[in-house]
Scaffold this motif. Sequence first.
Motif, PDB file in Angstrom:
ATOM      1  N   CYS A   1      32.854  34.404  33.769  1.00 50.34           N
ATOM      2  CA  CYS A   1      33.436  34.723  32.536  1.00 50.34           C
ATOM      3  C   CYS A   1      33.831  36.143  32.772  1.00 50.34           C
ATOM      4  O   CYS A   1      33.025  36.847  33.449  1.00 50.34           O
ATOM      5  N   LEU A   2      34.911  36.423  32.363  1.00 43.11           N
ATOM      6  CA  LEU A   2      35.640  37.917  32.752  1.00 43.11           C
ATOM      7  C   LEU A   2      36.113  38.528  31.465  1.00 43.11           C
ATOM      8  O   LEU A   2      37.355  37.881  31.147  1.00 43.11           O
ATOM      9  N   ASP A   3      35.843  39.435  30.964  1.00 46.06           N
ATOM     10  CA  ASP A   3      36.357  40.182  29.643  1.00 46.06           C
ATOM     11  C   ASP A   3      36.683  41.195  29.986  1.00 46.06           C
ATOM     12  O   ASP A   3      36.018  42.189  30.954  1.00 46.06           O
ATOM     13  N   LEU A   4      37.785  41.876  29.467  1.00 43.09           N
ATOM     14  CA  LEU A   4      38.482  43.233  29.716  1.00 43.09           C
ATOM     15  C   LEU A   4      38.906  43.980  28.606  1.00 43.09           C
ATOM     16  O   LEU A   4      39.283  43.453  27.556  1.00 43.09           O
ATOM     17  N   LEU A   5      38.521  45.196  28.335  1.00 44.80           N
ATOM     18  CA  LEU A   5      38.802  46.293  27.488  1.00 44.80           C
ATOM     19  C   LEU A   5      39.826  47.205  28.081  1.00 44.80           C
ATOM     20  O   LEU A   5      39.615  47.586  29.162  1.00 44.80           O
ATOM     21  N   TYR A   6      40.862  47.326  27.344  1.00 46.73           N
ATOM     22  CA  TYR A   6      41.776  48.432  28.013  1.00 46.73           C
ATOM     23  C   TYR A   6      42.247  49.214  26.800  1.00 46.73           C
ATOM     24  O   TYR A   6      42.487  48.756  25.877  1.00 46.73           O
ATOM     25  N   ASP A   7      42.960  50.414  27.122  1.00 47.58           N
ATOM     26  CA  ASP A   7      43.634  51.542  26.443  1.00 47.58           C
ATOM     27  C   ASP A   7      45.060  51.463  26.157  1.00 47.58           C
ATOM     28  O   ASP A   7      45.447  51.639  25.093  1.00 47.58           O
ATOM     29  N   ASP A   8      45.436  51.289  27.296  1.00 43.35           N
ATOM     30  CA  ASP A   8      46.954  51.294  27.189  1.00 43.35           C
ATOM     31  C   ASP A   8      47.457  49.838  26.939  1.00 43.35           C
ATOM     32  O   ASP A   8      47.382  48.866  27.606  1.00 43.35           O
ATOM     33  N   PRO A   9      48.262  49.586  25.829  1.00 41.70           N
ATOM     34  CA  PRO A   9      48.653  48.530  25.370  1.00 41.70           C
ATOM     35  C   PRO A   9      49.732  47.836  26.190  1.00 41.70           C
ATOM     36  O   PRO A   9      49.930  46.666  26.374  1.00 41.70           O
ATOM     37  N   GLU A  10      50.397  48.501  26.972  1.00 40.50           N
ATOM     38  CA  GLU A  10      51.318  47.909  28.200  1.00 40.50           C
ATOM     39  C   GLU A  10      50.572  48.087  29.606  1.00 40.50           C
ATOM     40  O   GLU A  10      51.338  47.740  30.479  1.00 40.50           O
ATOM     41  N   SER A  11      49.236  48.072  29.648  1.00 41.43           N
ATOM     42  CA  SER A  11      48.752  48.092  30.824  1.00 41.43           C
ATOM     43  C   SER A  11      48.903  46.935  31.574  1.00 41.43           C
ATOM     44  O   SER A  11      48.650  45.829  30.759  1.00 41.43           O
ATOM     45  N   PRO A  12      49.156  46.665  32.773  1.00 43.02           N
ATOM     46  CA  PRO A  12      49.288  45.446  33.733  1.00 43.02           C
ATOM     47  C   PRO A  12      47.603  44.644  33.747  1.00 43.02           C
ATOM     48  O   PRO A  12      47.811  43.719  33.842  1.00 43.02           O
ATOM     49  N   LEU A  13      46.759  45.446  33.318  1.00 43.35           N
ATOM     50  CA  LEU A  13      45.268  44.997  33.371  1.00 43.35           C
ATOM     51  C   LEU A  13      45.157  44.032  32.584  1.00 43.35           C
ATOM     52  O   LEU A  13      44.206  43.158  32.383  1.00 43.35           O
ATOM     53  N   ARG A  14      45.972  43.981  31.293  1.00 41.10           N
ATOM     54  CA  ARG A  14      45.900  42.829  30.222  1.00 41.10           C
ATOM     55  C   ARG A  14      46.199  41.638  30.803  1.00 41.10           C
ATOM     56  O   ARG A  14      45.923  40.570  30.172  1.00 41.10           O
ATOM     57  N   PHE A  15      46.811  41.452  31.925  1.00 41.29           N
ATOM     58  CA  PHE A  15      47.103  40.152  32.797  1.00 41.29           C
ATOM     59  C   PHE A  15      46.133  39.946  33.826  1.00 41.29           C
ATOM     60  O   PHE A  15      45.572  40.795  34.370  1.00 41.29           O
ATOM     61  N   GLY A  16      45.739  38.806  33.900  1.00 37.14           N
ATOM     62  CA  GLY A  16      44.886  38.406  34.977  1.00 37.14           C
ATOM     63  C   GLY A  16      45.381  38.560  36.110  1.00 37.14           C
ATOM     64  O   GLY A  16      46.843  38.815  36.423  1.00 37.14           O
ATOM     65  N   PRO A  17      44.746  38.440  37.347  1.00 39.63           N
ATOM     66  CA  PRO A  17      45.008  38.549  38.759  1.00 39.63           C
ATOM     67  C   PRO A  17      46.085  37.512  39.133  1.00 39.63           C
ATOM     68  O   PRO A  17      46.397  36.414  38.313  1.00 39.63           O
ATOM     69  N   LEU A  18      47.107  37.563  40.024  1.00 43.51           N
ATOM     70  CA  LEU A  18      47.844  36.710  40.313  1.00 43.51           C
ATOM     71  C   LEU A  18      47.633  36.287  41.744  1.00 43.51           C
ATOM     72  O   LEU A  18      47.985  37.005  42.615  1.00 43.51           O
ATOM     73  N   PRO A  19      47.015  34.965  41.626  1.00 47.06           N
ATOM     74  CA  PRO A  19      46.738  34.451  43.078  1.00 47.06           C
ATOM     75  C   PRO A  19      47.700  34.371  43.979  1.00 47.06           C
ATOM     76  O   PRO A  19      48.931  34.019  43.695  1.00 47.06           O
ATOM     77  N   ALA A  20      47.359  34.652  45.258  1.00 46.55           N
ATOM     78  CA  ALA A  20      48.670  34.426  46.230  1.00 46.55           C
ATOM     79  C   ALA A  20      49.175  32.934  46.557  1.00 46.55           C
ATOM     80  O   ALA A  20      50.299  32.707  46.679  1.00 46.55           O
ATOM     81  N   GLU A  21      48.178  31.902  46.245  1.00 48.08           N
ATOM     82  CA  GLU A  21      48.807  30.701  46.179  1.00 48.08           C
ATOM     83  C   GLU A  21      49.794  30.341  45.037  1.00 48.08           C
ATOM     84  O   GLU A  21      50.637  29.658  45.290  1.00 48.08           O
TER      85      GLU A  21
END
Length: 247
Positions: free
Chosen positions: A156-176
Amino acid sequence: MSPAHRADASGRHRELAQRWARARVAALRAAIPATDDASEEHLLVPALETDLDGTLRRVFDNSARLGFGYRRTWSEEHGVATLPALLDSLEAPCLRGGAWRLDRGAAALERRPCRTRSSPQVCDYWREAIDGLVAGLSGASRHTRHRSLGHGDDVCLDLLYDDPESPLRFGPLPAEVSEAARGVLRLVAAFSSAAELTLLGVSEGVLAYRLSPPDGNLRALVERELRQKLPTLRFRELSPRPVYGGP
């Protein structure tokens, strides 16, 4: 921080944990009101089966109101630097069993699942409860979840971020996923030279994407093609919508 101040903060956090538990139970009892004496554990699955959307909405709203009330009462403005310690103290199952890592204005908590089995609905319930509480506790920071047991992940992976436009709010994009979607990107370009499809990331089995400019017919075509190429994923369009200008 003095020992007296630490003790005072600890007491406030215990009270917040208790009140948050009551706020969550209130959200569940609204779906099945005849079970006044039942615990959250016993109410959870029946409430989600009875009124999934309403229960998720209520647990977010109740948690957000509680967090805002706590922030206003104690004049505490929490952000990525302080939220992990506060959330750790609340003893929620989704916030135990790991260590927060701070990096680039974000804090990530990766952990083993809190149970051996879970449904998507149960994981969504806890995600919405944490989302709401963080939104209330902080004027700027937000919470998102990228991976969970209920959505087929082994951690399980939860994330907190300060910038509402941060790309970190999306999960990684797998190469496949990127590779499988190449044909869809070419299809969009052929449909209209002005159209652009951007794949944003995958969180809990949902591929977020942006289609610019928004086009209902093209969106239907894009999602049909994505479903054929990526049948294990669901899809969410995050394209901006025009402001409603009606009366």
